[in-house]
Scaffold this motif. Structure first.
Motif, PDB file in Angstrom:
ATOM      1  N   GLU A  65     -83.028 -33.966 -19.788  1.00 18.62           N
ATOM      2  CA  GLU A  65     -81.939 -34.625 -20.501  1.00 18.62           C
ATOM      3  C   GLU A  65     -81.601 -33.809 -21.741  1.00 18.62           C
ATOM      4  OE1 GLU A  65     -80.700 -39.032 -22.308  1.00 18.62           O
ATOM      5  OE2 GLU A  65     -82.704 -38.698 -21.461  1.00 18.62           O
ATOM      6  N   HIS A  66     -80.311 -33.562 -21.969  1.00 13.83           N
ATOM      7  CA  HIS A  66     -79.858 -32.828 -23.146  1.00 13.83           C
ATOM      8  C   HIS A  66     -79.017 -33.751 -24.022  1.00 13.83           C
ATOM      9  CE1 HIS A  66     -81.339 -29.178 -21.387  1.00 13.83           C
ATOM     10  NE2 HIS A  66     -80.461 -29.191 -20.400  1.00 13.83           N
ATOM     11  N   SER A  67     -79.119 -33.562 -25.317  1.00 18.52           N
ATOM     12  CA  SER A  67     -78.352 -34.395 -26.252  1.00 18.52           C
ATOM     13  C   SER A  67     -76.991 -33.776 -26.560  1.00 18.52           C
ATOM     14  CB  SER A  67     -79.141 -34.568 -27.556  1.00 18.52           C
ATOM     15  OG  SER A  67     -79.227 -33.325 -28.260  1.00 18.52           O
ATOM     16  N   PHE A  68     -76.608 -32.759 -25.810  1.00 20.82           N
ATOM     17  CA  PHE A  68     -75.381 -32.023 -26.112  1.00 20.82           C
ATOM     18  C   PHE A  68     -74.695 -31.625 -24.799  1.00 20.82           C
ATOM     19  CE2 PHE A  68     -79.080 -29.314 -25.940  1.00 20.82           C
ATOM     20  CZ  PHE A  68     -78.710 -28.263 -25.123  1.00 20.82           C
ATOM     21  N   PRO A  69     -73.384 -31.382 -24.817  1.00 20.75           N
ATOM     22  CA  PRO A  69     -72.684 -30.902 -23.615  1.00 20.75           C
ATOM     23  C   PRO A  69     -73.259 -29.555 -23.193  1.00 20.75           C
ATOM     24  CG  PRO A  69     -71.125 -31.648 -25.277  1.00 20.75           C
ATOM     25  CD  PRO A  69     -72.463 -31.600 -25.944  1.00 20.75           C
ATOM     26  N   PHE A  70     -73.382 -29.352 -21.895  1.00 25.24           N
ATOM     27  CA  PHE A  70     -74.084 -28.193 -21.353  1.00 25.24           C
ATOM     28  C   PHE A  70     -73.094 -27.246 -20.697  1.00 25.24           C
ATOM     29  CE2 PHE A  70     -77.755 -26.469 -18.775  1.00 25.24           C
ATOM     30  CZ  PHE A  70     -78.535 -26.155 -19.868  1.00 25.24           C
ATOM     31  N   LEU A  71     -72.910 -26.094 -21.301  1.00 27.86           N
ATOM     32  CA  LEU A  71     -71.976 -25.078 -20.825  1.00 27.86           C
ATOM     33  C   LEU A  71     -72.801 -23.818 -20.560  1.00 27.86           C
ATOM     34  CD1 LEU A  71     -69.083 -24.051 -20.366  1.00 27.86           C
ATOM     35  CD2 LEU A  71     -68.859 -23.799 -22.822  1.00 27.86           C
ATOM     36  N   LYS A  72     -72.938 -23.451 -19.301  1.00 32.71           N
ATOM     37  CA  LYS A  72     -73.973 -22.465 -18.969  1.00 32.71           C
ATOM     38  C   LYS A  72     -73.580 -21.557 -17.809  1.00 32.71           C
ATOM     39  CE  LYS A  72     -78.857 -22.509 -17.474  1.00 32.71           C
ATOM     40  NZ  LYS A  72     -79.944 -23.394 -16.998  1.00 32.71           N
ATOM     41  N   MET A  73     -73.978 -20.275 -17.911  1.00 30.74           N
ATOM     42  CA  MET A  73     -73.976 -19.425 -16.721  1.00 30.74           C
ATOM     43  C   MET A  73     -75.429 -19.108 -16.386  1.00 30.74           C
ATOM     44  SD  MET A  73     -72.003 -16.049 -18.023  1.00 30.74           S
ATOM     45  CE  MET A  73     -72.418 -15.095 -19.473  1.00 30.74           C
ATOM     46  N   HIS A  74     -75.743 -19.264 -15.115  1.00 33.03           N
ATOM     47  CA  HIS A  74     -77.131 -19.221 -14.661  1.00 33.03           C
ATOM     48  C   HIS A  74     -77.258 -18.232 -13.509  1.00 33.03           C
ATOM     49  CE1 HIS A  74     -81.034 -21.508 -13.731  1.00 33.03           C
ATOM     50  NE2 HIS A  74     -80.918 -20.600 -12.776  1.00 33.03           N
ATOM     51  N   PHE A  75     -78.126 -17.234 -13.696  1.00 38.88           N
ATOM     52  CA  PHE A  75     -78.392 -16.228 -12.669  1.00 38.88           C
ATOM     53  C   PHE A  75     -79.815 -16.424 -12.159  1.00 38.88           C
ATOM     54  CE2 PHE A  75     -75.270 -14.528 -15.591  1.00 38.88           C
ATOM     55  CZ  PHE A  75     -74.297 -14.012 -14.741  1.00 38.88           C
ATOM     56  N   GLU A  76     -79.942 -16.820 -10.910  1.00 35.85           N
ATOM     57  CA  GLU A  76     -81.253 -16.997 -10.294  1.00 35.85           C
ATOM     58  C   GLU A  76     -81.590 -15.669  -9.604  1.00 35.85           C
ATOM     59  OE1 GLU A  76     -84.436 -19.785  -9.884  1.00 35.85           O
ATOM     60  OE2 GLU A  76     -82.526 -20.057 -10.904  1.00 35.85           O
ATOM     61  N   ILE A  77     -82.168 -14.747 -10.385  1.00 34.47           N
ATOM     62  CA  ILE A  77     -82.449 -13.400  -9.881  1.00 34.47           C
ATOM     63  C   ILE A  77     -83.485 -13.452  -8.760  1.00 34.47           C
ATOM     64  CG2 ILE A  77     -83.189 -11.067 -10.533  1.00 34.47           C
ATOM     65  CD1 ILE A  77     -82.389 -11.899 -13.451  1.00 34.47           C
ATOM     66  N   GLU A  78     -84.530 -14.238  -8.990  1.00 33.44           N
ATOM     67  CA  GLU A  78     -85.536 -14.522  -7.962  1.00 33.44           C
ATOM     68  C   GLU A  78     -85.867 -16.003  -8.048  1.00 33.44           C
ATOM     69  OE1 GLU A  78     -89.027 -12.017  -8.041  1.00 33.44           O
ATOM     70  OE2 GLU A  78     -87.859 -10.340  -8.836  1.00 33.44           O
ATOM     71  N   GLY A  79     -86.020 -16.646  -6.892  1.00 27.80           N
ATOM     72  CA  GLY A  79     -86.344 -18.073  -6.895  1.00 27.80           C
ATOM     73  C   GLY A  79     -85.140 -18.918  -6.531  1.00 27.80           C
ATOM     74  N   SER A  80     -85.193 -20.188  -6.888  1.00 27.80           N
ATOM     75  CA  SER A  80     -84.091 -21.101  -6.615  1.00 27.80           C
ATOM     76  C   SER A  80     -84.148 -22.263  -7.590  1.00 27.80           C
ATOM     77  CB  SER A  80     -84.160 -21.627  -5.173  1.00 27.80           C
ATOM     78  OG  SER A  80     -85.323 -22.419  -4.993  1.00 27.80           O
ATOM     79  N   SER A  81     -83.006 -22.917  -7.764  1.00 30.68           N
ATOM     80  CA  SER A  81     -82.908 -24.029  -8.706  1.00 30.68           C
ATOM     81  C   SER A  81     -81.968 -25.085  -8.137  1.00 30.68           C
ATOM     82  CB  SER A  81     -82.374 -23.520 -10.057  1.00 30.68           C
ATOM     83  OG  SER A  81     -82.091 -24.594 -10.927  1.00 30.68           O
ATOM     84  N   LYS A  82     -82.361 -26.357  -8.275  1.00 27.67           N
ATOM     85  CA  LYS A  82     -81.514 -27.453  -7.796  1.00 27.67           C
ATOM     86  C   LYS A  82     -81.503 -28.583  -8.822  1.00 27.67           C
ATOM     87  CE  LYS A  82     -80.724 -30.566  -3.885  1.00 27.67           C
ATOM     88  NZ  LYS A  82     -81.191 -30.986  -2.539  1.00 27.67           N
ATOM     89  N   TYR A  83     -80.312 -28.867  -9.344  1.00 28.18           N
ATOM     90  CA  TYR A  83     -80.156 -29.966 -10.300  1.00 28.18           C
ATOM     91  C   TYR A  83     -79.483 -31.143  -9.601  1.00 28.18           C
ATOM     92  CZ  TYR A  83     -78.123 -32.827 -14.016  1.00 28.18           C
ATOM     93  OH  TYR A  83     -77.749 -33.891 -14.814  1.00 28.18           O
ATOM     94  N   THR A  84     -80.099 -32.322  -9.697  1.00 25.37           N
ATOM     95  CA  THR A  84     -79.542 -33.551  -9.133  1.00 25.37           C
ATOM     96  C   THR A  84     -79.286 -34.527 -10.275  1.00 25.37           C
ATOM     97  OG1 THR A  84     -80.826 -33.231  -7.104  1.00 25.37           O
ATOM     98  CG2 THR A  84     -79.900 -35.426  -7.486  1.00 25.37           C
ATOM     99  N   PRO A  85     -78.024 -34.890 -10.524  1.00 23.71           N
ATOM    100  CA  PRO A  85     -77.700 -35.737 -11.678  1.00 23.71           C
ATOM    101  C   PRO A  85     -78.058 -37.209 -11.469  1.00 23.71           C
ATOM    102  CG  PRO A  85     -75.719 -35.261 -10.432  1.00 23.71           C
ATOM    103  CD  PRO A  85     -76.818 -34.484  -9.781  1.00 23.71           C
ATOM    104  N   LYS A  86     -78.252 -37.884 -12.589  1.00 26.43           N
ATOM    105  CA  LYS A  86     -78.457 -39.333 -12.581  1.00 26.43           C
ATOM    106  C   LYS A  86     -77.391 -40.018 -13.427  1.00 26.43           C
ATOM    107  CE  LYS A  86     -83.456 -39.296 -11.741  1.00 26.43           C
ATOM    108  NZ  LYS A  86     -84.791 -39.713 -12.233  1.00 26.43           N
ATOM    109  N   ASN A  87     -76.234 -39.401 -13.511  1.00 25.68           N
ATOM    110  CA  ASN A  87     -75.112 -39.981 -14.239  1.00 25.68           C
ATOM    111  C   ASN A  87     -73.812 -39.469 -13.637  1.00 25.68           C
ATOM    112  OD1 ASN A  87     -74.453 -37.406 -15.324  1.00 25.68           O
ATOM    113  ND2 ASN A  87     -75.907 -37.707 -16.981  1.00 25.68           N
ATOM    114  N   THR A  88     -72.710 -39.960 -14.148  1.00 26.75           N
ATOM    115  CA  THR A  88     -71.398 -39.565 -13.596  1.00 26.75           C
ATOM    116  C   THR A  88     -70.747 -38.444 -14.390  1.00 26.75           C
ATOM    117  OG1 THR A  88     -70.323 -41.295 -14.919  1.00 26.75           O
ATOM    118  CG2 THR A  88     -70.967 -41.869 -12.674  1.00 26.75           C
TER     119      THR A  88
END
Length: 336
Positions: A74-97
């Protein structure tokens, strides 16, 4: 109003169960603010370099984890991001709209805006290496000025309306061009103000590429592939990367991937924005730079490793691509 921004991370894999990370409000920092963070226990070993510029936070991560590794975030601020998954993987599942799912497979990247982050992060690889760059809205507006809306198109509209936005519904493979910029950011050896200026210039270079792609996005809407075709093209790229010394021909690649030659060439260009032969050349030049500058290979050794029997042919191809000789990299390397 709080003078800090907070990120709250919860996981049974953490010794403390809950970690709270604090960031200066607006990611403000007049000077370069850099720190190395190490965290280790029985289930994970994390090495992170965090760099705060003025309105930007760069995180370079190298992690060994026990999958599946799950974090409530959870972040207390708006999230503006570029994300490079050079190795591995990432999955974000939201709990809000006010956020949307974000899945970034191995070797892929995405750029997104989430007005409110509250959800679950899941990592399924034992080793992760990432470059993550967080921005503020103010920073983007400062960089692009009055032309921000025009430059960022629908992305800028989403920011103005405080609406979640994912640049690509299907995260994109990291191209050789982006790999070169990423490597320059990760391996930057400058100090102080010079490093700050250099990292900002590389970040703006990536943003320029992204926003240029946004502006051309509508022209490419018709070109989405189904999951099966997309997976086959990614497999084709892996085969090319693994066999740079002697890459498969179009005919061989067609048989290995189960795609007819015409469709292979068409879909490859659709996903990677360039023909197969051009892409292979870029992969070779990217690897060549790394071998010369970071591993001390000679020009002849490098030529052999990237698939050129004749060092002169390699040198000519390198100069055509970069407009300077590969031998000049040895000079730069020796000065460092």
């Amino acid at each position: 109003m709080s003078s800090i921004m907070k990120s709250i991370l919860k996981s049974d894999s953490f010794t403390e169960k809950t970690l709270t990370k604090k960031h200066p409000l607006g990611l403000r920092s007049l000077d370069l603010n850099e720190k190395d963070i190490k965290y280790s226990n029985a289930t994970l070993n994390v090495n992170t370099k965090e760099i705060i510029l003025d309105g930007i936070k760069i995180s370079i991560r190298n992690e060994q984890i026990t999958p599946p590794f799950i974090i409530e975030v959870e972040h207390s601020f708006p999230f503006l991001k570029m994300h490079f998954e050079i190795e591995g993987s990432s999955k974000y599942t939201p709990k809000n709209t006010l956020s949307v799912p974000v899945t970034i497979p191995n070797g892929h990247y995405n750029f997104f805006y989430l007005p409110k982050v509250k959800g679950t992060l899941r990592y399924d690889s034992t080793h992760r290496k990432t470059l993550e760059i967080i921005f503020t809205k103010a920073y983007l507006k400062k960089v692009f000025g009055a032309s921000f809306k025009d430059a960022s198109s629908e992305f800028g509209i989403a920011l103005e309306n405080n609406s979640p936005f994912l640049m690509w519904e299907q995260s994109k493979p990291i191209t050789p061009q982006l790999h070169l910029i990423i490597d320059k950011i990760i391996n930057c050896n400058y100090k102080g103000g010079l490093k700050k200026a250099y990292l900002e210039s590389k970040t703006i270079e990536i943003l320029t590429l992204f926003f240029d792609e946004i502006q051309h996005k509508k022209n490419n809407q018709k070109a989405f592939l189904n999951k099966d075709d997309y997976a086959k093209i990614l497999n084709a790229e892996v085969l090319l990367k693994e066999n740079l010394k002697k890459p498969p021909t179009i005919s061989e690649l067609s048989k290995l991937t189960g795609i007819n030659q015409c469709k292979l060439k068409q879909n490859f260009k659709l996903v990677f924005n360039q023909p197969i032969f051009t892409y292979v050349t870029e992969l070779r030049m990217e690897k060549a730079k790394n071998l010369i500058t970071n591993q001390g290979y000679t020009i002849a050794e490098t030529a052999y490793e990237v698939g050129y029997k004749n060092p002169q042919h390699f040198t000519a191809a390198f100069k055509k691509k970069h407009n300077y000789l590969p031998s000049s990299l040895k000079v730069v390397c020796s000065k460092n």
